[in-house]
Write a protein that holds these residues in place. Structure first.
Motif, PDB file in Angstrom:
ATOM      1  N   TYR A  11       1.108  -1.722   0.332  1.00 58.03           N
ATOM      2  CA  TYR A  11      -0.363  -0.101  -0.016  1.00 58.03           C
ATOM      3  C   TYR A  11       0.589   1.093   0.004  1.00 58.03           C
ATOM      4  CZ  TYR A  11      -3.269   3.618   1.062  1.00 58.03           C
ATOM      5  OH  TYR A  11      -4.090   4.944   1.024  1.00 58.03           O
ATOM      6  N   GLN A  12       0.616   2.353  -0.508  1.00 58.35           N
ATOM      7  CA  GLN A  12       1.576   3.748  -1.401  1.00 58.35           C
ATOM      8  C   GLN A  12       0.519   4.068  -0.395  1.00 58.35           C
ATOM      9  OE1 GLN A  12       4.428   3.905  -2.544  1.00 58.35           O
ATOM     10  NE2 GLN A  12       3.817   5.782  -2.180  1.00 58.35           N
ATOM     11  N   PRO A  13       1.430   5.354   0.658  1.00 55.16           N
ATOM     12  CA  PRO A  13       0.471   6.168   1.650  1.00 55.16           C
ATOM     13  C   PRO A  13       0.389   6.965   0.512  1.00 55.16           C
ATOM     14  CG  PRO A  13       2.257   5.280   2.954  1.00 55.16           C
ATOM     15  CD  PRO A  13       2.785   4.365   1.632  1.00 55.16           C
ATOM     16  N   GLY A  35     -14.539   6.950  -0.278  1.00 48.58           N
ATOM     17  CA  GLY A  35     -13.739   7.617  -1.085  1.00 48.58           C
ATOM     18  C   GLY A  35     -14.545   6.829  -2.488  1.00 48.58           C
ATOM     19  N   PRO A  36     -14.334   7.090  -3.567  1.00 55.01           N
ATOM     20  CA  PRO A  36     -14.690   6.951  -5.104  1.00 55.01           C
ATOM     21  C   PRO A  36     -14.441   5.071  -5.397  1.00 55.01           C
ATOM     22  CG  PRO A  36     -13.177   8.719  -5.519  1.00 55.01           C
ATOM     23  CD  PRO A  36     -13.275   7.818  -3.801  1.00 55.01           C
ATOM     24  N   THR A  37     -14.402   4.430  -6.268  1.00 50.89           N
ATOM     25  CA  THR A  37     -14.537   3.349  -6.548  1.00 50.89           C
ATOM     26  C   THR A  37     -13.131   3.283  -6.897  1.00 50.89           C
ATOM     27  OG1 THR A  37     -15.330   0.969  -7.351  1.00 50.89           O
ATOM     28  CG2 THR A  37     -15.293   3.500  -8.330  1.00 50.89           C
ATOM     29  N   CYS A  39     -10.199   3.498  -5.495  1.00 54.03           N
ATOM     30  CA  CYS A  39      -9.011   4.544  -4.831  1.00 54.03           C
ATOM     31  C   CYS A  39      -8.626   3.683  -4.473  1.00 54.03           C
ATOM     32  CB  CYS A  39      -9.763   5.873  -4.870  1.00 54.03           C
ATOM     33  SG  CYS A  39     -10.769   5.333  -2.872  1.00 54.03           S
ATOM     34  N   GLY A  40      -7.937   2.526  -3.177  1.00 56.90           N
ATOM     35  CA  GLY A  40      -7.190   1.766  -2.563  1.00 56.90           C
ATOM     36  C   GLY A  40      -7.474   1.514  -0.715  1.00 56.90           C
ATOM     37  N   LYS A  41      -9.103   1.792  -0.726  1.00 59.80           N
ATOM     38  CA  LYS A  41      -9.674   1.579   0.259  1.00 59.80           C
ATOM     39  C   LYS A  41      -9.447   0.510   1.091  1.00 59.80           C
ATOM     40  CE  LYS A  41     -13.984   2.989  -0.690  1.00 59.80           C
ATOM     41  NZ  LYS A  41     -13.762   3.552  -2.697  1.00 59.80           N
ATOM     42  N   THR A  42     -10.058  -0.716  -0.358  1.00 59.24           N
ATOM     43  CA  THR A  42      -9.966  -1.823   0.206  1.00 59.24           C
ATOM     44  C   THR A  42      -8.405  -2.773   0.275  1.00 59.24           C
ATOM     45  OG1 THR A  42     -11.651  -2.741  -0.826  1.00 59.24           O
ATOM     46  CG2 THR A  42     -10.841  -4.519   0.150  1.00 59.24           C
ATOM     47  N   ARG A  43      -8.068  -2.375   0.015  1.00 62.05           N
ATOM     48  CA  ARG A  43      -6.444  -1.993  -0.110  1.00 62.05           C
ATOM     49  C   ARG A  43      -5.382  -1.764   1.255  1.00 62.05           C
ATOM     50  NH1 ARG A  43      -1.442  -3.569  -3.382  1.00 62.05           N
ATOM     51  NH2 ARG A  43      -3.378  -4.817  -4.922  1.00 62.05           N
ATOM     52  N   SER A 215     -10.897   4.479 -12.057  1.00 59.45           N
ATOM     53  CA  SER A 215     -10.522   4.377 -10.768  1.00 59.45           C
ATOM     54  C   SER A 215      -8.645   4.055 -11.269  1.00 59.45           C
ATOM     55  CB  SER A 215     -11.095   2.987 -10.553  1.00 59.45           C
ATOM     56  OG  SER A 215     -10.503   1.917 -11.608  1.00 59.45           O
ATOM     57  N   THR A 216      -7.922   4.371  -9.200  1.00 57.43           N
ATOM     58  CA  THR A 216      -6.743   3.566  -9.934  1.00 57.43           C
ATOM     59  C   THR A 216      -6.378   2.157 -10.721  1.00 57.43           C
ATOM     60  OG1 THR A 216      -5.803   5.180  -8.207  1.00 57.43           O
ATOM     61  CG2 THR A 216      -4.512   2.679  -8.089  1.00 57.43           C
ATOM     62  N   ARG A 217      -8.148   1.430 -10.210  1.00 54.16           N
ATOM     63  CA  ARG A 217      -7.895  -0.280 -10.162  1.00 54.16           C
ATOM     64  C   ARG A 217      -7.441  -0.458 -11.846  1.00 54.16           C
ATOM     65  NH1 ARG A 217     -12.830  -1.108  -8.532  1.00 54.16           N
ATOM     66  NH2 ARG A 217     -12.064  -1.798  -6.034  1.00 54.16           N
ATOM     67  N   LEU A 219      -6.751   1.690 -14.352  1.00 56.00           N
ATOM     68  CA  LEU A 219      -4.976   2.082 -14.196  1.00 56.00           C
ATOM     69  C   LEU A 219      -4.511   1.190 -14.277  1.00 56.00           C
ATOM     70  CD1 LEU A 219      -4.910   5.697 -12.960  1.00 56.00           C
ATOM     71  CD2 LEU A 219      -5.353   4.340 -15.631  1.00 56.00           C
ATOM     72  N   VAL A 220      -4.236   0.499 -13.153  1.00 55.38           N
ATOM     73  CA  VAL A 220      -3.323  -1.207 -12.759  1.00 55.38           C
ATOM     74  C   VAL A 220      -3.818  -1.656 -14.254  1.00 55.38           C
ATOM     75  CG1 VAL A 220      -2.983  -3.058 -11.297  1.00 55.38           C
ATOM     76  CG2 VAL A 220      -3.277  -0.563 -10.002  1.00 55.38           C
ATOM     77  N   TYR A 221      -5.330  -2.126 -13.932  1.00 59.49           N
ATOM     78  CA  TYR A 221      -5.337  -3.262 -15.050  1.00 59.49           C
ATOM     79  C   TYR A 221      -4.478  -2.672 -16.691  1.00 59.49           C
ATOM     80  CZ  TYR A 221      -9.163  -5.352 -12.529  1.00 59.49           C
ATOM     81  OH  TYR A 221     -10.106  -5.457 -11.664  1.00 59.49           O
TER      82      TYR A 221
HETATM   83  N1  LIG Z   1      -2.255   3.503  -2.601  1.00 62.13           N
HETATM   84  C1  LIG Z   1      -2.455   2.737  -3.146  1.00 62.13           C
HETATM   85  N2  LIG Z   1      -1.718   1.053  -2.827  1.00 62.13           N
HETATM   86  C2  LIG Z   1      -1.514   0.753  -3.552  1.00 62.13           C
HETATM   87  N3  LIG Z   1      -2.141   0.566  -4.388  1.00 62.13           N
HETATM   88  C3  LIG Z   1      -3.809   0.664  -4.734  1.00 62.13           C
HETATM   89  C4  LIG Z   1      -3.303   2.040  -3.852  1.00 62.13           C
HETATM   90  N4  LIG Z   1      -4.342   2.750  -4.707  1.00 62.13           N
HETATM   91  C5  LIG Z   1      -4.746   2.106  -5.465  1.00 62.13           C
HETATM   92  N5  LIG Z   1      -4.190   1.086  -5.607  1.00 62.13           N
HETATM   93  C6  LIG Z   1      -3.994  -0.751  -6.519  1.00 62.13           C
HETATM   94  O1  LIG Z   1      -5.844  -0.013  -7.150  1.00 62.13           O
HETATM   95  C7  LIG Z   1      -6.364  -1.750  -6.320  1.00 62.13           C
HETATM   96  C8  LIG Z   1      -8.439  -1.016  -6.282  1.00 62.13           C
HETATM   97  O2  LIG Z   1      -8.007  -1.029  -4.917  1.00 62.13           O
HETATM   98  P1  LIG Z   1      -9.353  -1.296  -4.376  1.00 62.13           P
HETATM   99  O3  LIG Z   1      -9.582  -2.647  -4.446  1.00 62.13           O
HETATM  100  O4  LIG Z   1      -8.816  -0.740  -2.400  1.00 62.13           O
HETATM  101  O5  LIG Z   1     -10.346  -0.147  -3.839  1.00 62.13           O
HETATM  102  P2  LIG Z   1     -11.162   0.247  -3.391  1.00 62.13           P
HETATM  103  O6  LIG Z   1     -11.531   1.510  -3.088  1.00 62.13           O
HETATM  104  O7  LIG Z   1     -11.910  -0.729  -2.079  1.00 62.13           O
HETATM  105  O8  LIG Z   1     -12.636   0.010  -4.305  1.00 62.13           O
HETATM  106  P3  LIG Z   1     -14.020  -0.462  -4.181  1.00 62.13           P
HETATM  107  O9  LIG Z   1     -15.035   1.509  -3.659  1.00 62.13           O
HETATM  108  O10 LIG Z   1     -14.368  -0.264  -5.641  1.00 62.13           O
HETATM  109  O11 LIG Z   1     -14.124  -0.801  -3.665  1.00 62.13           O
HETATM  110  C9  LIG Z   1      -6.033  -2.302  -6.295  1.00 62.13           C
HETATM  111  O12 LIG Z   1      -5.839  -3.320  -6.122  1.00 62.13           O
HETATM  112  C10 LIG Z   1      -4.218  -1.383  -6.108  1.00 62.13           C
HETATM  113  O13 LIG Z   1      -3.615  -1.739  -7.275  1.00 62.13           O
END
Ligand SMILES: Nc1ncnc2c1ncn2[C@@H]1O[C@H](COP(=O)(O)OP(=O)(O)OP(=O)(O)O)[C@@H](O)[C@H]1O
Ligand SMILES: [Mg+2]
Lengths: 264, 578
Positions: A11-13, A35-37, A39-43, A215-217, A219-221
């Motif tokens: 996780y990148q703070p 936060g929006p979908t 964006c890293g909440k679950t991570r 979403s960042t997700r 972009l990762v894809y």
């Molecule tokens: N700060 C971060 N550090 C590391 N990975 C990140 C970060 N932000 C986003 N990601 C990447 O984005 C992907 C999606 O993040 P995550 O599943 O946590 O989103 P979420 O906010 O839980 O979305 P949702 O609301 O749709 O559940 C992660 O799998 C990871 O690859």
């Protein structure tokens, strides 16, 4: 109980969210993350659970989720009935983080069962067994949701919201997003920089032409597909453009933006 | 002036690109508030002013449609680039093009193909007189290699135009006295002061900035917008303390009188204006007294406004107009899909079917000795399972008479939006009501009942929607209070109050500026307390200066292209209620 050594999920703070989370955990305060979908909440929660060496129990909420789904129920087996703890009860019994993802999707009468564990009583009464569990020190409740305008009809009741300390997440800054993409995909720096520029451009359209910013997700894809050898325009079309919209005009416009960034 | 051949067969009209180009322009950093308009009568050049991005009405410069299309894309991208107004025309374009290409590597190949095809159309430098030859060589070099520095160019007058660049001397609405001095296309001197609002800032626009306007950025207009084109005719100036308003209801005077907080009258224009009283909408009953929030007293003043429910005049039974039919069909199909197949409701205390899951659970619980009192063991298909009620409240103030760049009036777009919205909601089965409002001071808040919740949407109610006309001012607080009261009575779990607006709240009797905004904000707060979710959809591009304060940052959207309001409204509704 000693939890097995776990690998720390990357996780990148973005700011001081890790410190804030840890402080809340020490003070036994429940945390709400908005936060929006993607964006890293679950991570983030997975990362913090591992960092604090806590078991993590995740529940994805939906509108059929009942209080019994969280607390537990009796089942029949072999002519007798037996009680099975729900995820919330399990976390309260054994300690750890109970994470309710997309909590606004749950029905309001379901979220009410969270009230006694989230105020200073920290108890979980189980009506059906007559028990009242007292949450141990290392129990923590974390909920998350997406506060965008599309969800205004599904907000939390104030009496629920006001039981949490809240962290607001947003799409990471370019430097942070660059680091995330690099770590997650291993793509070369040049194309990551292009993807991050493109992300900023697509996010300018949020709320006007797009329901939400990319979403960042996603972009990762896209980065992963490119790292695996797919042509950039094709990767972006598949991972960014098509997932963002069904509207033909919008798809064409997004494709033009991608094409302005990545050469054929 | 146009030195180039025209290729009608390969022509690409702006209309074919009008959905794509604004999106590209915004994404690449262009000012999102600008509207796209065809540039007519100024040659095939792109330029922008405070409100508009102009692009050629049609491009037929090249002999293939593909190249002409690329030129549009290029012009949209180049227009999005911040321009250094201190440079001469050639360098201004050269630097912007270089920056654009550096940031958009995907454009490089297409740009090269454009330049190559374009240079073939320009005169051979050697065929030109000496001073023009040097200038031509400079233009060619700047096009071919925009990243290479060039001295401030000499006189470019007389050269063939460069439609790959921005307008050399864009027409300015308020021409400065000396603006005519540099008329010659290609003059090397900068033509305007660099300070022209949105362009100066466009480089660092961030996603969502529109919504994140700090409260300190509030710009309250001192007067209602209406007065932009009608002269002042306040018929009282009672000081706003609540003392006015009970006087004569006779024909309202048209004399220009300034309220004490109004700026001095700026123009001598006076339009005669009579409130049309015959052929007026039909009042339903004596009216309803409503309170209003006085932010100076920090108190709700009871019974301050008189709201009059009315039926629109001149309405007759109407079928759906032909022009809306195909769109309506399309939207209806989408909305039928919303009517959930999950309309089955379990855990009912009675109903046509047994809920097997629950029966089993019940027996199990009873077996374990912890049976719950009265379990709901049936399934039912209640009529309105989505349990959602929506009230749409449309701003019908006179400003909706204004025309959009496309030539449509806002009121026409609002009327179509209401008509389509009603078709959509009828298909979804959600309960809904349609209302409109305008006002003439506090004792005449006109609340038009187009379709009450209890009424069906049919030719009768549709006729009322189609008969809508612009009214007067915008006393939004009172209208929201009444709308909230109406929808709060609806038996539904979720209640959505959608407000369609075209500008900030304002009325004659000191209902403007901060007072009007604060009253509206208070009415929104009251609505929430009643269990209603208010949400505002506006076509006012300046709305982010005041709507976050009224509705909260997630409580509104600004529709960029007002013409798309009918589609946007139904799409929003589908998103919000799924
Ligand atoms: N700060 C971060 N550090 C590391 N990975 C990140 C970060 N932000 C986003 N990601 C990447 O984005 C992907 C999606 O993040 P995550 O599943 O946590 O989103 P979420 O906010 O839980 O979305 P949702 O609301 O749709 O559940 C992660 O799998 C990871 O690859
Ligand atoms: Mg998640």
């Amino acid at each position: 109980m000693t939890a097995p050594e776990r690998e720390l999920p990357f996780y990148q703070p973005v700011g001081d969210e890790c410190e804030l989370f840890e402080a809340a955990w020490r003070q036994q305060l429940p945390v709400l993350i908005k936060g929006p979908t993607g964006c890293g909440k679950t991570r983030f929660v997975a990362h913090m659970a591992a960092r604090l060496n806590l078991p993590l129990i995740t529940v994805s909420c939906h509108d059929d989720l009942t209080a019994a789904d969280l607390v537990g129920r009796h089942l029949i087996g072999d002519g007798a009935t037996y009680w099975v703890d729900g995820p919330l009860t399990r976390a309260v019994r054994e300690g750890g983080i109970c994470y309710l993802d997309e909590v606004v999707e749950a029905r309001k009468d379901t979220t009410v069962v969270l009230h006694p564990v989230t105020d200073d009583r920290r108890v979980l009464p189980i009506e059906r067994t007559g028990e009242t569990l007292i949450a141990p020190k290392n129990f923590m409740l974390v909920v998350s949701y997406n506060p965008g305008y599309q969800h205004v009809l599904k907000s939390l009741k104030p009496s629920t919201r006001q039981r949490f300390v809240a962290l607001a997440f947003d799409f990471p800054r370019p430097e942070v997003e660059t680091a995330v993409l690099k770590q997650e995909s291993g793509l070369d720096d040049a194309r990551i920089a292009q993807l991050v520029t493109l992300a900023g451009q697509l996010r300018r359209l949020a709320g006007y032409d797009l329901e939400e910013g990319v979403s960042t997700r996603l972009l990762v894809y896209a980065a992963k597909l490119m790292a695996a050898g797919m042509a950039p325009r094709r990767a972006c079309r598949t991972a960014l453009v098509e997932p963002l919209s069904d509207d033909t005009d919008t798809v064409a416009a997004l494709a033009a933006i991608v094409d302005a960034q990545f050469a054929a | 002036m146009n030195a180039y051949p025209v290729h009608p067969d390969a022509a690409v009209p702006l209309a074919a690109m009008e959905t794509l180009l604004p999106v590209l322009f915004r994404a690449l950093g262009g000012d999102p508030a600008l509207k796209l308009k065809p540039a007519g009568g100024h040659g095939a050049h792109a330029w922008q002013d405070e409100a508009t991005l102009y692009l050629p009405e049609s491009i037929a410069l090249f002999d293939t449609a593909e190249l002409n299309r690329r030129l549009y894309l290029w012009l949209a991208a180049l227009s999005a680039e911040p321009v250094d107004e201190t440079l001469d025309w050639l360098n201004r374009n050269r630097v912007a093009a270089a920056a654009c290409l550096a940031r958009q590597p995907g454009l490089a190949a297409e740009y090269r193909s454009l330049v190559e095809a374009f240079l073939a159309l320009r005169p051979e430098p050697d065929s030109l007189p000496d001073e023009q030859r040097l200038a031509e060589l400079a233009v060619r070099a700047a096009l071919t290699d925009p990243a290479r520095e060039q001295p401030a160019s000499a006189n470019l007058a007389g050269l063939a135009p460069v439609p790959l660049w921005l307008h050399p001397n864009p027409p300015r609405p308020q021409a400065k006295p000396d603006a005519g001095a540099n008329k010659q296309a290609g003059s090397a001197a900068p033509t305007e002061t660099p300070d022209n609002g949105p362009r100066a800032k466009q480089g660092d626009k961030q996603a969502g900035e529109e919504k994140k306007v700090a409260l300190t950025d509030f710009k309250f207009e001192a007067k209602p917008r209406w007065e932009d084109y009608l002269s002042d005719h306040r018929d009282n100036q009672g000081g706003g303390e609540g003392g006015q308003g009970d006087e004569e209801k006779g024909p309202r005077a048209t004399g220009a009188i300034d309220g004490d907080d109004a700026p001095p009258a700026t123009s001598g224009m006076t339009y005669g204006f009579a409130w049309h009283t015959e052929n007026d909408d039909t009042p339903l009953g004596p009216g309803i007294k409503l309170p209003e929030w006085d932010c100076r007293k920090n108190a709700l003043v009871p019974d301050y406004c008189l709201l009059k429910p009315m039926l629109p005049a001149g309405a007759s039974r109407q079928p759906l107009p032909d022009r809306l039919k195909s769109l309506a069909r399309h939207i209806q199909r989408q909305f039928q899909a919303l009517t959930p197949e999950r309309s089955r409701k379990s855990g009912e205390f009675n109903g046509p079917d047994i809920d097997l899951d629950r029966v089993i659970r019940f027996f199990v619980e009873r077996h374990s000795g912890h049976a719950i009192g009265e379990p709901g063991l049936y399934q039912a298909w209640p009529q309105k399972e989505r349990s959602l009620a929506c009230l749409l409240l449309a701003d019908l103030s006179l400003s909706t008479e204004n025309r959009l760049p496309s030539g449509h009036k806002i009121i026409d777009v609002i009327r179509d939006s209401l008509a389509l919205f009603a078709e959509a909601l009828t298909a979804s089965g959600d309960r809904f009501g349609l209302y409109g409002f305008s006002s003439i001071q506090r004792d005449e808040v006109r609340f038009l009942v187009l379709k009450d919740f209890s009424e069906r949407y049919d030719d009768e109610t549709r006729g009322r929607v189609l008969a809508l006309r612009p009214g007067y001012y915008t006393r939004m607080g009172a209208a929201i209070r009444q709308a909230s009261a109406v929808i709060a009575e609806q038996p539904a779990e979720r209640r959505l109050l959608l407000i369609v607006s075209d500008g900030k709240p304002s009325d004659l009797d000191h209902y403007d500026g901060r007072y009007a905004v604060e009253d509206t904000r208070e009415s929104v707060r009251e609505a929430r307390a009643l269990g209603v979710t208010p949400f505002c959809v506006t076509v006012d591009q300046e709305a982010s200066a005041y709507l976050p304060h009224i509705f909260g940052s997630n409580g509104f959207v600004v529709v960029q292209q007002a013409e798309t309001l009918p589609q946007v409204l139904t799409r929003l509704y589908a998103q919000m209620t799924r």
